[in-house]
Design a protein around this motif. Structure first.
Motif, PDB file in Angstrom:
ATOM      1  N   THR A 342     -25.809  29.170  -1.443  1.00  0.00           N
ATOM      2  CA  THR A 342     -24.964  28.285  -1.671  1.00  0.00           C
ATOM      3  C   THR A 342     -24.762  27.537  -2.964  1.00  0.00           C
ATOM      4  OG1 THR A 342     -24.812  27.577   0.482  1.00  0.00           O
ATOM      5  CG2 THR A 342     -23.689  26.373  -0.902  1.00  0.00           C
ATOM      6  N   TYR A 343     -23.904  27.628  -3.791  1.00  0.00           N
ATOM      7  CA  TYR A 343     -23.991  27.158  -5.162  1.00  0.00           C
ATOM      8  C   TYR A 343     -23.999  25.525  -4.988  1.00  0.00           C
ATOM      9  CZ  TYR A 343     -23.290  25.836 -10.126  1.00  0.00           C
ATOM     10  OH  TYR A 343     -23.587  25.547 -11.318  1.00  0.00           O
ATOM     11  N   ILE A 344     -25.212  25.023  -5.532  1.00  0.00           N
ATOM     12  CA  ILE A 344     -25.222  23.513  -5.593  1.00  0.00           C
ATOM     13  C   ILE A 344     -24.745  22.871  -6.763  1.00  0.00           C
ATOM     14  CG2 ILE A 344     -26.599  21.509  -4.761  1.00  0.00           C
ATOM     15  CD1 ILE A 344     -25.871  23.485  -2.506  1.00  0.00           C
ATOM     16  N   ASP A 345     -23.811  22.136  -6.844  1.00  0.00           N
ATOM     17  CA  ASP A 345     -23.351  21.248  -8.251  1.00  0.00           C
ATOM     18  C   ASP A 345     -24.435  20.566  -8.667  1.00  0.00           C
ATOM     19  OD1 ASP A 345     -21.010  22.604  -8.081  1.00  0.00           O
ATOM     20  OD2 ASP A 345     -20.039  20.785  -7.148  1.00  0.00           O
ATOM     21  N   GLU A 346     -25.363  19.671  -7.944  1.00  0.00           N
ATOM     22  CA  GLU A 346     -26.272  18.893  -8.509  1.00  0.00           C
ATOM     23  C   GLU A 346     -27.723  19.482  -9.137  1.00  0.00           C
ATOM     24  OE1 GLU A 346     -24.494  16.616  -4.600  1.00  0.00           O
ATOM     25  OE2 GLU A 346     -24.649  19.229  -5.495  1.00  0.00           O
ATOM     26  N   ILE A 347     -27.662  20.730  -8.737  1.00  0.00           N
ATOM     27  CA  ILE A 347     -29.062  21.289  -9.367  1.00  0.00           C
ATOM     28  C   ILE A 347     -28.505  22.763 -10.325  1.00  0.00           C
ATOM     29  CG2 ILE A 347     -30.689  20.967  -7.771  1.00  0.00           C
ATOM     30  CD1 ILE A 347     -30.251  23.540  -6.536  1.00  0.00           C
ATOM     31  N   GLY A 348     -27.025  22.562 -10.404  1.00  0.00           N
ATOM     32  CA  GLY A 348     -26.525  23.970 -11.279  1.00  0.00           C
ATOM     33  C   GLY A 348     -26.647  25.103 -10.881  1.00  0.00           C
ATOM     34  N   GLN A 349     -27.131  25.616  -9.664  1.00  0.00           N
ATOM     35  CA  GLN A 349     -27.429  26.845  -9.495  1.00  0.00           C
ATOM     36  C   GLN A 349     -27.209  27.022  -8.040  1.00  0.00           C
ATOM     37  OE1 GLN A 349     -31.876  26.504 -10.312  1.00  0.00           O
ATOM     38  NE2 GLN A 349     -31.931  27.827  -8.641  1.00  0.00           N
ATOM     39  N   GLU A 350     -27.294  28.589  -7.704  1.00  0.00           N
ATOM     40  CA  GLU A 350     -27.327  28.855  -6.243  1.00  0.00           C
ATOM     41  C   GLU A 350     -28.649  28.679  -5.523  1.00  0.00           C
ATOM     42  OE1 GLU A 350     -24.841  32.645  -4.492  1.00  0.00           O
ATOM     43  OE2 GLU A 350     -26.857  33.162  -5.031  1.00  0.00           O
ATOM     44  N   LEU A 351     -28.474  28.170  -4.262  1.00  0.00           N
ATOM     45  CA  LEU A 351     -29.912  27.784  -3.677  1.00  0.00           C
ATOM     46  C   LEU A 351     -29.925  28.693  -2.295  1.00  0.00           C
ATOM     47  CD1 LEU A 351     -31.982  25.656  -3.756  1.00  0.00           C
ATOM     48  CD2 LEU A 351     -30.899  24.308  -2.125  1.00  0.00           C
ATOM     49  N   TRP A 352     -30.969  29.147  -2.093  1.00  0.00           N
ATOM     50  CA  TRP A 352     -31.404  29.868  -0.817  1.00  0.00           C
ATOM     51  C   TRP A 352     -31.088  31.354  -1.244  1.00  0.00           C
ATOM     52  CZ3 TRP A 352     -27.793  25.909   0.992  1.00  0.00           C
ATOM     53  CH2 TRP A 352     -28.605  24.560   1.445  1.00  0.00           C
ATOM     54  N   SER A 353     -30.985  31.763  -2.391  1.00  0.00           N
ATOM     55  CA  SER A 353     -30.338  33.017  -2.695  1.00  0.00           C
ATOM     56  C   SER A 353     -31.531  34.056  -2.386  1.00  0.00           C
ATOM     57  CB  SER A 353     -30.170  33.197  -3.948  1.00  0.00           C
ATOM     58  OG  SER A 353     -31.171  32.696  -5.038  1.00  0.00           O
ATOM     59  N   GLU A 354     -32.959  33.816  -2.344  1.00  0.00           N
ATOM     60  CA  GLU A 354     -33.851  34.508  -2.023  1.00  0.00           C
ATOM     61  C   GLU A 354     -34.525  34.165  -0.777  1.00  0.00           C
ATOM     62  OE1 GLU A 354     -34.355  37.644  -3.156  1.00  0.00           O
ATOM     63  OE2 GLU A 354     -32.838  37.548  -4.854  1.00  0.00           O
TER      64      GLU A 354
END
Length: 401
Positions: A342-354
């Protein structure tokens, strides 16, 4: 099974004494969760609601406010709840056992569908058992708890983390001088909690297998850089310089390094006078020290998966019943518990991608399944990996607690 039928079923089998259901969540770093900028919406006992109110109601009881480890653990869980449409009530107990018990009792009184908890100590077991009796499953993350009323615990294996830190230190001794000398090792440990004891035992048991290694002292710190720096400084000032130091969490390792700096004993790996440092947990302040050779290696946690994994298990349980619960002996893969990137705006990247947590092995401990995730060994080769929690939360969250 459906939510309504689940409650009817549990009530029926409990009446006949045929079945018990339970669960819970926790943390070993002395970290909790919370406000003060790191925990999302809350502090002062409540973290606020993270979902949209349309999904199941899950209560979350976590530790303290502040710290990068806590921010990663806490915020990832909150974001996952939002993405899943969970109506989540997050409460912070600030290492107050009585307050955490009260939180769980309130979740029971308000008939929540599930609870995710980081149990502070064994006194919380009674509240978890009350939740089981009420038909509310409790799933633990990071802190395993000690009652068989827990449905599952999710986290890495603290004992194996300590053992691997010992192996890494022995590897460094061999790289430095062949590993044939006699080595004295200092251990700066955390409090005598489940996690603290396991990290110590794993390291000590492995080192006891080596005839040429002696753990000369075990110093207790409080999971803070300040306390670790203080106890390490006192000991190092009064004793011969050790060949290695094992610190049993992120902040203890950072404090130990600062003590060495203060005594002008901090030397990069490969240079004369280097003291081999290993520890569980990377982090924003630890990664530069690994990159520059002051810390040899760290055994890190996929901590931003912990609450999502526990919450996913809880949601599956609410939907499908106890048949969805991982069993001892299982190997759980990313296909068994799916955490969607999921892309998370607060960190500016996709989280849980791996799925760096997988596969997880399931063992029975303290009467309930432990879903033991993979750990990640951080060295100079991978210290800048963008999947490490310390690199995701490194710029905006403080590393100290």
């Amino acid at each position: 099974m459906p939510q309504v039928n689940r409650r009817e079923y549990i009530a029926a089998v409990t009446a006949f004494g045929a079945l018990g259901v339970a669960g819970c969540l926790g943390d070993e770093n002395g970290d909790g969760n919370g406000g003060n900028g790191n925990g999302g919406n809350g502090g002062n006992g409540n973290g606020g609601n993270g979902g949209n109110g349309d999904g199941p109601r899950i209560g979350v009881s976590q530790h303290i406010s502040g710290g990068a480890w806590v921010a990663a653990f806490f915020e990832a869980g909150q974001w996952y709840a939002e993405e899943q449409g969970v109506d989540v009530d997050i409460r912070i107990h600030d290492d107050d056992t009585a307050e955490q018990i009260q939180h769980i009792q309130q979740f029971i009184a308000e008939d929540f569908d599930g609870i995710v908890a980081a149990p502070f100590d064994e006194a919380v077991d009674s509240a978890i058992e009350d939740a089981e009796e009420a038909g509310i499953p409790v799933f633990c993350a990071n802190d395993p708890g000690t009652t068989d009323a827990i449905t599952t615990y999710t986290g890495f294996d603290n004992y194996l983390a300590g053992e691997e830190c010992a192996n890494l230190m022995l590897e460094a001794f061999e790289e430095q001088d062949g590993g044939d000398g006699d080595y004295e090792v200092l251990h700066v440990r955390g409090p005598f909690t489940q996690a603290g004891n396991a990290r110590t035992d794993g390291f000590i048991d492995r080192m006891d297998e080596e005839d040429n290694v002696e753990v000369v002292a075990e110093l207790e710190s409080e999971w803070t850089a300040e306390s670790a720096q203080s106890v390490a400084l006192d000991w190092l000032s009064a004793n011969d310089t050790p060949d290695g130091i094992y610190s049993s969490n992120m902040t203890s390792g950072y404090g130990t390094h600062r003590a060495l700096e203060q005594l002008d004993q901090s030397v990069p790996f490969g240079e004369d006078g280097h003291i081999v440092l290993t520890q569980p947990d990377g982090g924003p302040q630890i990664h530069p020290l690994i990159e520059d050779g002051y810390i040899y290696a760290a055994v890190d946690q996929p901590n931003y998966f912990y609450v999502p994994l526990a919450m996913r298990q809880c949601l599956d349980y609410i939907e499908d019943g106890e048949d969805s619960v991982p069993e001892p002996g299982d190997e759980v893969t990313e296909d068994d518990i799916v955490i969607e990137p999921t892309y998370i705006d607060e960190i500016g990247q996709e989280l849980w991608s791996e799925p760096i947590w997988a596969p997880a092995m399931v063992e029975e401990r303290d009467g309930h399944p432990h879903v033991l995730t993979q750990a990640i060994t951080i060295t100079q080769d991978n210290v800048n990996d963008d999947q490490l929690w310390g690199n995701i939360w490194g710029e905006d969250a403080e590393a100290e607690q």
